[in-house]
Scaffold this active site. Structure first.
Site, PDB file in Angstrom:
ATOM      1  N   TYR A   1       4.952  -2.528   8.608  1.00  0.00           N
ATOM      2  CA  TYR A   1       5.971  -3.085   7.701  1.00  0.00           C
ATOM      3  C   TYR A   1       5.436  -4.331   6.986  1.00  0.00           C
ATOM      4  O   TYR A   1       5.591  -4.488   5.770  1.00  0.00           O
ATOM      5  CB  TYR A   1       7.207  -3.414   8.533  1.00  0.00           C
ATOM      6  CG  TYR A   1       8.415  -3.883   7.762  1.00  0.00           C
ATOM      7  CD1 TYR A   1       9.273  -2.973   7.147  1.00  0.00           C
ATOM      8  CD2 TYR A   1       8.730  -5.236   7.678  1.00  0.00           C
ATOM      9  CE1 TYR A   1      10.403  -3.404   6.460  1.00  0.00           C
ATOM     10  CE2 TYR A   1       9.849  -5.674   6.997  1.00  0.00           C
ATOM     11  CZ  TYR A   1      10.685  -4.751   6.393  1.00  0.00           C
ATOM     12  OH  TYR A   1      11.791  -5.179   5.708  1.00  0.00           O
TER      13      TYR A   1
ATOM     14  N   LYS B   1       4.860  -4.698   2.968  1.00  0.00           N
ATOM     15  CA  LYS B   1       5.637  -5.668   2.203  1.00  0.00           C
ATOM     16  C   LYS B   1       4.745  -6.710   1.531  1.00  0.00           C
ATOM     17  O   LYS B   1       5.087  -7.232   0.469  1.00  0.00           O
ATOM     18  CB  LYS B   1       6.662  -6.344   3.109  1.00  0.00           C
ATOM     19  CG  LYS B   1       7.795  -5.417   3.559  1.00  0.00           C
ATOM     20  CD  LYS B   1       8.492  -4.771   2.381  1.00  0.00           C
ATOM     21  CE  LYS B   1       9.820  -4.147   2.767  1.00  0.00           C
ATOM     22  NZ  LYS B   1      10.465  -3.455   1.618  1.00  0.00           N
TER      23      LYS B   1
END
Length: 315
Positions: A171, A175
């Site tokens: 993640y 991001k």
């Protein structure tokens, strides 16, 4: 029209694509834009938090809610995780509305594990939705926007993308990558009226499952939506920037550098001896993405070397 009415930022005549709009933040974005006059493509596969399972219900339910409130929306369940899905999502806007003015990439999934235990499959599955998904929808829309001479793109990063977080290497990497993608999109879109920015949102949605939020201040999606709405509006005056929206706080995040230390040559020992000077950001240096932070960064560094050379010549 009164002065107050004239100052309201509407989206009349604009068409927005919102990915991950079947729930949570994406739903709030879609509803806000539709309430202010935009035609909205509500995109959501209906998958669970891990990205598994497909259901048409969430996207269609939000589209129905918008239409029942007098707005204009259609549902699209194509997945951002593939190039074909990205094309289908933007294609739905072009087929139904004949244009696409706004893309908000909000779709996401979570597969948590420590770095030691994370499988390559779980790493890729998260990058497929967050980062590759951003690329797929942006690539499909970008040419259309450039040809039209107008576009607003909002991509979603996170606190984890800025600062990292335990057990979410996939993640955090995705991001952080979104910010790089936004920077290039902003640079290439600037000459033709296409602006791209990043939002770092935080809200209590299903993504917060397993977290004790009982002590949190109000953090509903509706606190974030106006920030995304402004970034998506024609009056948005920035591009290549990152705005944070968390618990009512709106701020800008930016990459800064220390002024740095110049020497004509270095040893390993020199770096160690001067590390505190090197790290000192009391007077930070900022290179805005647009018009050309990349080149300005190089010019700044070159300038220190040339100044030293000039000083030596005058001695």
């Amino acid at each position: 029209m009164s002065a107050d009415q004239a100052s309201v930022l509407n989206f009349d005549g604009r068409v927005a694509v919102v990915t991950g709009a079947g729930r949570g933040l994406g739903r709030a974005y879609a509803q806000l834009l539709a309430a202010r006059g935009a035609g909205v493509v509500v995109n959501d596969t209906g998958a669970d938090l891990s990205g598994d399972g497909l259901r048409e219900d969430p996207a269609e339910q939000v589209a129905v809610e918008i239409r029942d409130s007098g707005g204009d929306a259609i549902a699209c369940t194509a997945s951002v995780a593939t190039p074909e899905g990205g094309e289908a999502i933007i294609g739905a806007a072009l087929e139904h509305y004949g244009r696409v003015d706004i893309v908000i990439h909000n779709a996401g999934n979570v597969r948590s594990a420590s770095l030691r235990q994370m499988s390559p499959e779980d790493f890729d599955a998260v990058l497929d939705v967050h980062l590759r998904g951003a690329f797929h929808v942006v690539r499909a829309a970008f040419g259309v926007m450039c040809d039209a001479g107008y576009g607003r793109i909002v991509l979603t990063s996170s606190i984890g993308g800025l600062y990292g977080n335990a057990d979410v290497a996939n993640y955090a990497a995705a991001k952080a990558g979104v910010i790089g993608l936004s920077n290039v999109t902003a640079l290439e879109g600037a000459p033709v009226g296409v602006r791209c920015n990043v939002v770092v949102p935080a809200a209590v949605t299903r993504m917060a499952e397993g977290i004790d939020t009982s002590g949190y201040p109000p953090m509903q999606p509706e606190l974030v939506a106006p920030v995304v709405g402004w970034l998506a509006h024609e009056s948005c005056s920035v591009t290549g920037e990152v705005l944070i929206a968390l618990a009512g706080r709106v701020a800008r995040a930016a990459l800064v550098e220390s002024p740095g230390v110049y020497q004509p040559s270095w040893t390993v020992e020199d770096v160690g001896a001067r590390i505190e000077e090197i790290r000192d950001i009391a007077e930070p240096v900022l290179f805005p993405v647009v018009p050309d932070g990349h080149a300005e960064h190089i010019r700044y560094s070159f300038g220190m070397a040339r100044a030293d050379e000039d000083a030596e010549r005058t001695q």
